[in-house]
Design a protein around this motif. Structure first.
Motif, mmCIF file in Angstrom:
data_model
loop_
_atom_site.group_PDB
_atom_site.id
_atom_site.type_symbol
_atom_site.label_atom_id
_atom_site.label_comp_id
_atom_site.label_asym_id
_atom_site.label_seq_id
_atom_site.Cartn_x
_atom_site.Cartn_y
_atom_site.Cartn_z
ATOM 1 N N TYR A 60 40.819 47.738 -37.211
ATOM 2 C CA TYR A 60 40.872 46.344 -37.172
ATOM 3 C C TYR A 60 40.954 45.555 -36.111
ATOM 4 O O TYR A 60 41.768 46.257 -34.769
ATOM 5 N N ASP A 61 40.015 44.521 -36.037
ATOM 6 C CA ASP A 61 40.541 44.009 -34.647
ATOM 7 C C ASP A 61 41.819 42.725 -35.030
ATOM 8 O O ASP A 61 41.943 42.126 -35.985
ATOM 9 N N PHE A 88 45.715 51.566 -29.620
ATOM 10 C CA PHE A 88 44.909 50.809 -29.294
ATOM 11 C C PHE A 88 44.928 51.034 -27.521
ATOM 12 O O PHE A 88 46.029 51.509 -27.134
ATOM 13 N N ASP A 89 44.113 49.605 -26.617
ATOM 14 C CA ASP A 89 43.749 50.322 -25.400
ATOM 15 C C ASP A 89 45.254 49.320 -25.087
ATOM 16 O O ASP A 89 44.880 48.332 -25.394
ATOM 17 N N THR A 90 45.682 49.328 -24.518
ATOM 18 C CA THR A 90 46.632 48.839 -23.463
ATOM 19 C C THR A 90 46.755 48.146 -22.385
ATOM 20 O O THR A 90 47.876 47.698 -21.986
ATOM 21 N N PHE A 128 46.610 38.144 -25.286
ATOM 22 C CA PHE A 128 46.388 39.190 -24.958
ATOM 23 C C PHE A 128 44.299 39.347 -25.298
ATOM 24 O O PHE A 128 43.764 40.797 -25.124
ATOM 25 N N GLY A 129 43.860 38.105 -26.299
ATOM 26 C CA GLY A 129 42.682 37.852 -26.741
ATOM 27 C C GLY A 129 42.874 39.028 -27.994
ATOM 28 O O GLY A 129 43.683 39.450 -27.994
ATOM 29 N N VAL A 130 41.059 40.113 -27.786
ATOM 30 C CA VAL A 130 40.859 40.494 -29.071
ATOM 31 C C VAL A 130 41.340 41.414 -29.386
ATOM 32 O O VAL A 130 40.569 42.513 -27.957
ATOM 33 N N ILE A 131 42.017 42.718 -29.516
ATOM 34 C CA ILE A 131 42.191 43.888 -29.508
ATOM 35 C C ILE A 131 41.979 44.512 -30.442
ATOM 36 O O ILE A 131 42.965 44.376 -32.026
ATOM 37 N N ARG A 132 41.169 45.749 -29.948
ATOM 38 C CA ARG A 132 40.767 47.256 -31.397
ATOM 39 C C ARG A 132 42.090 47.530 -31.742
ATOM 40 O O ARG A 132 42.700 48.378 -30.230
ATOM 41 N N ALA A 133 42.311 48.459 -32.396
ATOM 42 C CA ALA A 133 43.331 48.932 -32.269
ATOM 43 C C ALA A 133 43.117 50.002 -34.524
ATOM 44 O O ALA A 133 42.343 49.370 -35.013
ATOM 45 N N VAL A 134 44.097 50.903 -34.270
ATOM 46 C CA VAL A 134 43.601 51.800 -35.521
ATOM 47 C C VAL A 134 45.050 52.872 -36.217
ATOM 48 O O VAL A 134 45.520 53.195 -35.064
ATOM 49 N N ASP A 135 44.672 52.435 -36.917
ATOM 50 C CA ASP A 135 46.669 52.932 -37.494
ATOM 51 C C ASP A 135 45.963 54.880 -38.413
ATOM 52 O O ASP A 135 44.767 53.888 -39.159
#
Length: 119
Positions: free
Chosen positions: A77-78, A107-109, A84-91
């Motif tokens: 999900y975004d 996620f990219d830190t 921090f703006g938009v962070i693409r994450a995966v759980d």
């Protein structure tokens, strides 16, 4: 409450996006282990508190994809955030007896580290 891991993952992220800590608590097992690039937590109270606190920075969530089987789900999900703006994450979520027992968040830190550098 549904017991399919993919449905639980979507509902959990939706509750996160709404900042609904009561709903979040309903999806996690008492002995949940949560790992992210920034923290490792154990126990429902610690996880719900931390996730709820981070959710305060989130202004929106758009689910990109979810896959799963009988025990696991992976949801991408975004997260739109103010600082921090938009962070693409995966759980990567493991579900047993209808509750999340493990959540490995990736996620990219970079944007988070950049914003908190010197804080």
């Amino acid at each position: 409450m549904t017991s399919r891991p993919s449905d639980i993952a979507v509902a959990f992220i939706d509750a996160f996006a709404r900042r609904d800590t009561a709903a979040l608590a309903g999806y996690v097992a008492d002995d949940i282990v949560f790992e992210s690039p920034q923290v490792r937590l154990a126990g429902a109270d610690a996880v719900v508190t931390a996730v709820g606190e981070f959710a305060q920075a989130v202004t929106g969530v758009s689910n990109v994809s979810v896959v799963g089987d009988d025990e696991r789900a992976m949801i991408m999900y975004d997260m739109e955030t103010g600082p921090f703006g938009v962070i693409r994450a995966v759980d990567n979520i493991v579900v047993r007896n209808g509750k999340i027992v493990s959540d490995l968040l990736v996620f990219d830190t970079y944007e988070v580290r950049k914003a908190t550098k010197g804080a």
